[in-house]
Design a protein around this motif. Structure first.
Motif, PDB file in Angstrom:
ATOM      1  N   GLN A 169       0.823  -1.205   0.000  1.00  0.00           N
ATOM      2  CA  GLN A 169       0.000   0.000   0.000  1.00  0.00           C
ATOM      3  C   GLN A 169       0.858   1.256   0.000  1.00  0.00           C
ATOM      4  OE1 GLN A 169      -2.320  -0.854   3.477  1.00  0.00           O
ATOM      5  NE2 GLN A 169      -3.465  -2.493   2.446  1.00  0.00           N
ATOM      6  N   LEU A 170       1.964   1.223   0.729  1.00  0.00           N
ATOM      7  CA  LEU A 170       2.869   2.369   0.725  1.00  0.00           C
ATOM      8  C   LEU A 170       3.535   2.541  -0.634  1.00  0.00           C
ATOM      9  CD1 LEU A 170       4.703   2.127   4.175  1.00  0.00           C
ATOM     10  CD2 LEU A 170       2.751   3.549   3.556  1.00  0.00           C
ATOM     11  N   LEU A 171       3.943   1.421  -1.236  1.00  0.00           N
ATOM     12  CA  LEU A 171       4.684   1.468  -2.489  1.00  0.00           C
ATOM     13  C   LEU A 171       3.794   1.618  -3.718  1.00  0.00           C
ATOM     14  CD1 LEU A 171       7.201  -1.404  -1.671  1.00  0.00           C
ATOM     15  CD2 LEU A 171       7.782   1.013  -1.960  1.00  0.00           C
ATOM     16  N   ALA A 172       2.501   1.345  -3.552  1.00  0.00           N
ATOM     17  CA  ALA A 172       1.546   1.380  -4.668  1.00  0.00           C
ATOM     18  C   ALA A 172       1.909   0.375  -5.746  1.00  0.00           C
ATOM     19  CB  ALA A 172       1.437   2.784  -5.254  1.00  0.00           C
ATOM     20  N   ARG A 173       2.426  -0.771  -5.345  1.00  0.00           N
ATOM     21  CA  ARG A 173       2.718  -1.856  -6.284  1.00  0.00           C
ATOM     22  C   ARG A 173       2.793  -3.174  -5.523  1.00  0.00           C
ATOM     23  NH1 ARG A 173       8.252  -2.988  -5.690  1.00  0.00           N
ATOM     24  NH2 ARG A 173       9.509  -1.246  -4.910  1.00  0.00           N
ATOM     25  N   ARG A 174       2.630  -4.257  -6.263  1.00  0.00           N
ATOM     26  CA  ARG A 174       2.666  -5.583  -5.676  1.00  0.00           C
ATOM     27  C   ARG A 174       4.100  -6.037  -5.445  1.00  0.00           C
ATOM     28  NH1 ARG A 174      -2.108  -8.442  -6.189  1.00  0.00           N
ATOM     29  NH2 ARG A 174      -1.098  -9.840  -4.692  1.00  0.00           N
ATOM     30  N   LEU A 175       4.284  -6.881  -4.433  1.00  0.00           N
ATOM     31  CA  LEU A 175       5.577  -7.457  -4.121  1.00  0.00           C
ATOM     32  C   LEU A 175       5.502  -8.970  -4.266  1.00  0.00           C
ATOM     33  CD1 LEU A 175       6.393  -5.408  -0.883  1.00  0.00           C
ATOM     34  CD2 LEU A 175       7.355  -5.051  -3.167  1.00  0.00           C
ATOM     35  N   ASP A 176       6.585  -9.560  -4.723  1.00  0.00           N
ATOM     36  CA  ASP A 176       6.642 -11.007  -4.833  1.00  0.00           C
ATOM     37  C   ASP A 176       6.696 -11.620  -3.432  1.00  0.00           C
ATOM     38  OD1 ASP A 176       7.246 -13.537  -6.520  1.00  0.00           O
ATOM     39  OD2 ASP A 176       8.865 -13.495  -5.031  1.00  0.00           O
ATOM     40  N   LYS A 177       5.781 -12.525  -3.156  1.00  0.00           N
ATOM     41  CA  LYS A 177       5.658 -13.093  -1.814  1.00  0.00           C
ATOM     42  C   LYS A 177       6.929 -13.822  -1.391  1.00  0.00           C
ATOM     43  CE  LYS A 177       2.800 -16.387   0.804  1.00  0.00           C
ATOM     44  NZ  LYS A 177       1.590 -17.253   0.736  1.00  0.00           N
ATOM     45  N   SER A 178       7.493 -14.643  -2.261  1.00  0.00           N
ATOM     46  CA  SER A 178       8.686 -15.418  -1.907  1.00  0.00           C
ATOM     47  C   SER A 178       9.875 -14.502  -1.626  1.00  0.00           C
ATOM     48  CB  SER A 178       9.032 -16.404  -3.027  1.00  0.00           C
ATOM     49  OG  SER A 178       7.989 -17.337  -3.205  1.00  0.00           O
ATOM     50  N   SER A 179      10.086 -13.509  -2.484  1.00  0.00           N
ATOM     51  CA  SER A 179      11.203 -12.585  -2.294  1.00  0.00           C
ATOM     52  C   SER A 179      11.029 -11.782  -1.003  1.00  0.00           C
ATOM     53  CB  SER A 179      11.317 -11.636  -3.482  1.00  0.00           C
ATOM     54  OG  SER A 179      11.621 -12.347  -4.664  1.00  0.00           O
ATOM     55  N   PHE A 180       9.802 -11.341  -0.744  1.00  0.00           N
ATOM     56  CA  PHE A 180       9.526 -10.563   0.461  1.00  0.00           C
ATOM     57  C   PHE A 180       9.853 -11.370   1.711  1.00  0.00           C
ATOM     58  CE2 PHE A 180       6.658  -9.043   3.826  1.00  0.00           C
ATOM     59  CZ  PHE A 180       6.962  -7.695   3.828  1.00  0.00           C
ATOM     60  N   ARG A 181       9.422 -12.609   1.746  1.00  0.00           N
ATOM     61  CA  ARG A 181       9.657 -13.421   2.942  1.00  0.00           C
ATOM     62  C   ARG A 181      11.121 -13.839   3.064  1.00  0.00           C
ATOM     63  NH1 ARG A 181       4.082 -16.595   4.464  1.00  0.00           N
ATOM     64  NH2 ARG A 181       2.737 -14.796   4.051  1.00  0.00           N
ATOM     65  N   ARG A 182      11.796 -13.989   1.939  1.00  0.00           N
ATOM     66  CA  ARG A 182      13.227 -14.294   1.999  1.00  0.00           C
ATOM     67  C   ARG A 182      14.000 -13.120   2.603  1.00  0.00           C
ATOM     68  NH1 ARG A 182      13.912 -15.193  -2.897  1.00  0.00           N
ATOM     69  NH2 ARG A 182      14.884 -13.234  -3.537  1.00  0.00           N
ATOM     70  N   ARG A 183      13.649 -11.910   2.204  1.00  0.00           N
ATOM     71  CA  ARG A 183      14.322 -10.737   2.755  1.00  0.00           C
ATOM     72  C   ARG A 183      14.022 -10.580   4.243  1.00  0.00           C
ATOM     73  NH1 ARG A 183      13.267  -5.510  -0.767  1.00  0.00           N
ATOM     74  NH2 ARG A 183      14.967  -4.705   0.554  1.00  0.00           N
ATOM     75  N   LEU A 184      12.785 -10.895   4.646  1.00  0.00           N
ATOM     76  CA  LEU A 184      12.457 -10.855   6.067  1.00  0.00           C
ATOM     77  C   LEU A 184      13.355 -11.802   6.856  1.00  0.00           C
ATOM     78  CD1 LEU A 184       8.542 -10.813   6.280  1.00  0.00           C
ATOM     79  CD2 LEU A 184      10.105  -8.998   6.981  1.00  0.00           C
ATOM     80  N   ALA A 185      13.513 -13.017   6.331  1.00  0.00           N
ATOM     81  CA  ALA A 185      14.334 -14.018   7.021  1.00  0.00           C
ATOM     82  C   ALA A 185      15.796 -13.595   7.057  1.00  0.00           C
ATOM     83  CB  ALA A 185      14.180 -15.367   6.334  1.00  0.00           C
ATOM     84  N   GLU A 186      16.305 -13.064   5.961  1.00  0.00           N
ATOM     85  CA  GLU A 186      17.709 -12.655   5.893  1.00  0.00           C
ATOM     86  C   GLU A 186      18.019 -11.547   6.897  1.00  0.00           C
ATOM     87  OE1 GLU A 186      18.410 -13.582   1.112  1.00  0.00           O
ATOM     88  OE2 GLU A 186      18.088 -11.528   1.821  1.00  0.00           O
ATOM     89  N   ARG A 187      17.087 -10.655   7.089  1.00  0.00           N
ATOM     90  CA  ARG A 187      17.320  -9.509   7.970  1.00  0.00           C
ATOM     91  C   ARG A 187      16.904  -9.771   9.407  1.00  0.00           C
ATOM     92  NH1 ARG A 187      17.390  -4.079   4.929  1.00  0.00           N
ATOM     93  NH2 ARG A 187      17.895  -4.721   2.820  1.00  0.00           N
ATOM     94  N   GLY A 188      16.187 -10.867   9.634  1.00  0.00           N
ATOM     95  CA  GLY A 188      15.710 -11.140  10.994  1.00  0.00           C
ATOM     96  C   GLY A 188      14.834 -10.024  11.522  1.00  0.00           C
TER      97      GLY A 188
END
Length: 212
Positions: free
Chosen positions: A169-188
Motif C-alpha cells: 500500500q505504501l509502495l503502490a505496487r505488488r511485491l513477490d511473496k517469496s522474495s519478500f519473505r526471503r528478505r524478512l528471514a535474511e534480515r531477521g
C-alpha cells in the motif's frame, strides 16, 4: 533574516492507498487553498525544530504526533509573499489513520485526507506544497524499498500477509511473496510469537512481532 516556517506532511493509509493530510487555509496568502498544515517558527516558544513541529501540530490539528522525521529544508526569495526570503523546515509523519483524529485549529478552515498521488500532482495547492508532498512520498517509499518496515502502521502482532500488504500500500505496487519473505528471514526483522495464531477460512496464520 529569513521568514521561517515549519510544514508537516502527515501520511497514512486510507482504503489501502497512501494519503496525506491537507488543511484549507483561512488567511492570506492563499486563503481558501489547500496546503500542508504548518506554522511560523517562534523563538520565544520553540526550544528546537522538533518542538516547533509538535507545537504547530497542536495548534493546527489539536493532536501530538508520535514521531516526526525531518524531511528537508527549502528556501528562496519567491516561496512566500510575506517576506523577501522564506525558509521552511519540512517534517513528515507516518501514522495509522484510526489513531489520529485531527480537528481544524488555528488559521485552518477544514482538514481532509487526500490520496498522495493526486496531491503531489495538484498544482492548485498553496506555495510549493505539491512538490514537498512528492518528496515526502518518495522518502517513505524509499524506506519501504530499503526494508525499513512500517511497523508503526501495524498492531503489535501481525501476520506476514498483513505486513506485506502494508508495504504494498505504501509502495503502490505488488511485491513477490517469496522474495519478500526471503528478505524478512535474511534480515531477521520479525519473530514468530509462540502459540499465537489468527484463525481464518483456511488454516490459522502464525502471528509475528517486530524483532527485539
Amino acid at each position: 533574516m529569513p521568514f521561517v516556517r515549519v510544514e508537516i506532511a502527515v501520511l497514512c493509509v486510507v482504503e489501502q492507498r497512501l494519503h496525506v493530510l491537507l488543511a484549507r487555509r483561512a488567511e492570506a496568502p492563499h486563503a481558501g487553498k489547500w496546503a500542508l498544515p504548518g506554522g511560523v517558527l517562534r523563538i520565544d516558544l520553540d526550544r528546537s525544530l522538533d518542538a516547533a513541529g509538535q507545537r504547530v501540530m497542536a495548534e493546527r490539528l489539536g493532536v501530538k504526533l508520535p514521531s516526526l522525521r525531518q524531511l528537508c529544508a527549502v528556501g528562496g526569495p519567491t516561496r512566500d509573499p510575506r517576506a523577501p526570503w522564506a525558509l521552511s523546515v519540512v517534517y513528515r509523519a507516518l501514522v495509522p489513520a484510526d489513531t489520529l483524529q485531527p480537528s481544524a485549529g488555528k488559521r485552518i478552515e477544514a482538514l481532509a485526507w487526500r490520496p498522495a498521488e493526486a496531491a503531489m500532482d495538484d498544482v492548485a495547492l498553496a506555495f510549493d506544497h505539491a512538490t514537498l508532498i512528492g518528496q515526502a512520498v518518495a522518502a517513505t517509499r524509499n524506506e519501504a524499498d530499503a526494508f525499513e518496515l512500517p511497523f508503526g502502521l501495524l498492531p503489535d502482532l501481525f501476520t506476514l500477509g498483513e505486513l506485506q500488504a502494508t508495504c504494498e500500500q505504501l509502495l503502490a505496487r505488488r511485491l513477490d511473496k517469496s522474495s519478500f519473505r526471503r528478505r524478512l528471514a535474511e534480515r531477521g526483522a520479525v519473530e514468530p510469537v509462540e502459540g499465537a495464531l489468527r484463525g481464518g477460512a483456511f488454516r490459522p496464520a502464525q502471528l509475528y512481532r517486530k524483532s527485539r
